[in-house]
Enzyme design. Sequence first.
Site, PDB file in Angstrom:
ATOM      1  N   LYS A   1      -3.488  -4.205   5.848  1.00  0.00           N
ATOM      2  CA  LYS A   1      -2.403  -4.554   6.757  1.00  0.00           C
ATOM      3  C   LYS A   1      -1.166  -3.726   6.445  1.00  0.00           C
ATOM      4  CE  LYS A   1      -0.850  -8.369   3.815  1.00  0.00           C
ATOM      5  NZ  LYS A   1      -0.549  -9.812   3.730  1.00  0.00           N
TER       6      LYS A   1
ATOM      7  N   MET B   1      22.443   7.330   2.618  1.00  0.00           N
ATOM      8  CA  MET B   1      21.375   7.298   3.604  1.00  0.00           C
ATOM      9  C   MET B   1      20.326   8.387   3.384  1.00  0.00           C
ATOM     10  SD  MET B   1      21.590   7.398   7.783  1.00  0.00           S
ATOM     11  CE  MET B   1      22.545   5.886   7.868  1.00  0.00           C
TER      12      MET B   1
ATOM     13  N   TYR C   1      29.755   7.671  -2.929  1.00  0.00           N
ATOM     14  CA  TYR C   1      30.659   6.736  -2.268  1.00  0.00           C
ATOM     15  C   TYR C   1      31.258   5.732  -3.258  1.00  0.00           C
ATOM     16  CZ  TYR C   1      29.089   8.207   2.393  1.00  0.00           C
ATOM     17  OH  TYR C   1      28.820   8.923   3.530  1.00  0.00           O
TER      18      TYR C   1
ATOM     19  N   ARG D   1       1.887 -21.744   4.933  1.00  0.00           N
ATOM     20  CA  ARG D   1       2.222 -20.507   5.621  1.00  0.00           C
ATOM     21  C   ARG D   1       1.354 -20.399   6.874  1.00  0.00           C
ATOM     22  NH1 ARG D   1       1.969 -14.637   2.668  1.00  0.00           N
ATOM     23  NH2 ARG D   1      -0.268 -15.046   2.898  1.00  0.00           N
TER      24      ARG D   1
END
Length: 343
Positions: free
Chosen positions: A33, A290, A242, A128
């Site tokens: 999965k 990023m 930063y 679940r």
Amino acid sequence: MSSAELYINLTNICSNWSALNSLSDGSAGAVVKANAYGLGIKEVGISLAKAGARDFFVAIAEEGAELRRAIGHGPKIYVFSGHMIGDTSLLKNFDLIPLINSAEQLAFHAENSADQSIGIQLDTGMNRLGMEGAEFEAIKDIILKLNPDLIISHLACADEPSHPMNEKQLNYFNAMTDNIDCKKSLAATGGILLGKRYHFDMTRPGIGLYGGNPYSGSKNVVGLKLPVIQIRSVLPNETVGYSNTWTAKEITKVATVSSGYADGIFRCLSDKAMLYYDQIPCNIIGRISMDLIGVDVSNCGENPDHLWLLNDIQSIDDLADDANSIGYEILTALGQRYNRSYI
């Protein structure tokens, strides 16, 4: 290369599956999965099928359809989410087996796909997915007339061998399925390591295939190489990144590498994790941004043109410890900008 390289060792994935299959009292399926935990459901699925896996597990029908296109007919593909609205044609056209989670799903399946095979998922305490005991008992006769292919449940605490929940769920699963003539499955990777009482007819290894805990015998599967864009000397009292979170105490050689949180390298690893140049550890310094990461490469004998975030020294679980996370999250977060090479 201007973008990072993600190396995925299919041979080691298959070796891990073979080892877990050997540890299983019955046969071992393969959980693929979430795009095979982020590593490529097509490539991983084909390799595992060639290695001998005959039972695969996916989260949703769309994943099952993609896997079937890759591996062809023959192996069984089970869908954890069961039979959802919109799944009917996918289940039929791609020969998928839904693991029915409720009486409502069973009724929906009977109305739309009565001739299709099903499996049953039971809730033994995780709350679940799956039918609870009373619900299952109320419709058990109906279910058994449909000759389900497989009955499963899922352990909540298998990565903690001494946790009392394991024994509690095992006993509940036995009580719910006693005298039912059907294949059964309870154990994923952690459950395999709990011993044969938890294995039943089929196990469902997932993270153990991909080099993660709790299976300590797994071979490393991934390597992540980040290219260095620029190297500079940072003087004492100058800062990197930063918010000025890192300040140089001495002259420091700093490499800026191409990757960041957009590529699944979590921002919380800032000033914590390290990368490697050959065997040399190099600390991440300053905020991970990023697309870029600052790394102290002062101890490298030469200016590196790349650094490794994942390798045979630093595993997904090592990185997860620094991020206060788990190896599963490290893998599934790996970004799509990486150039992927399959070994």
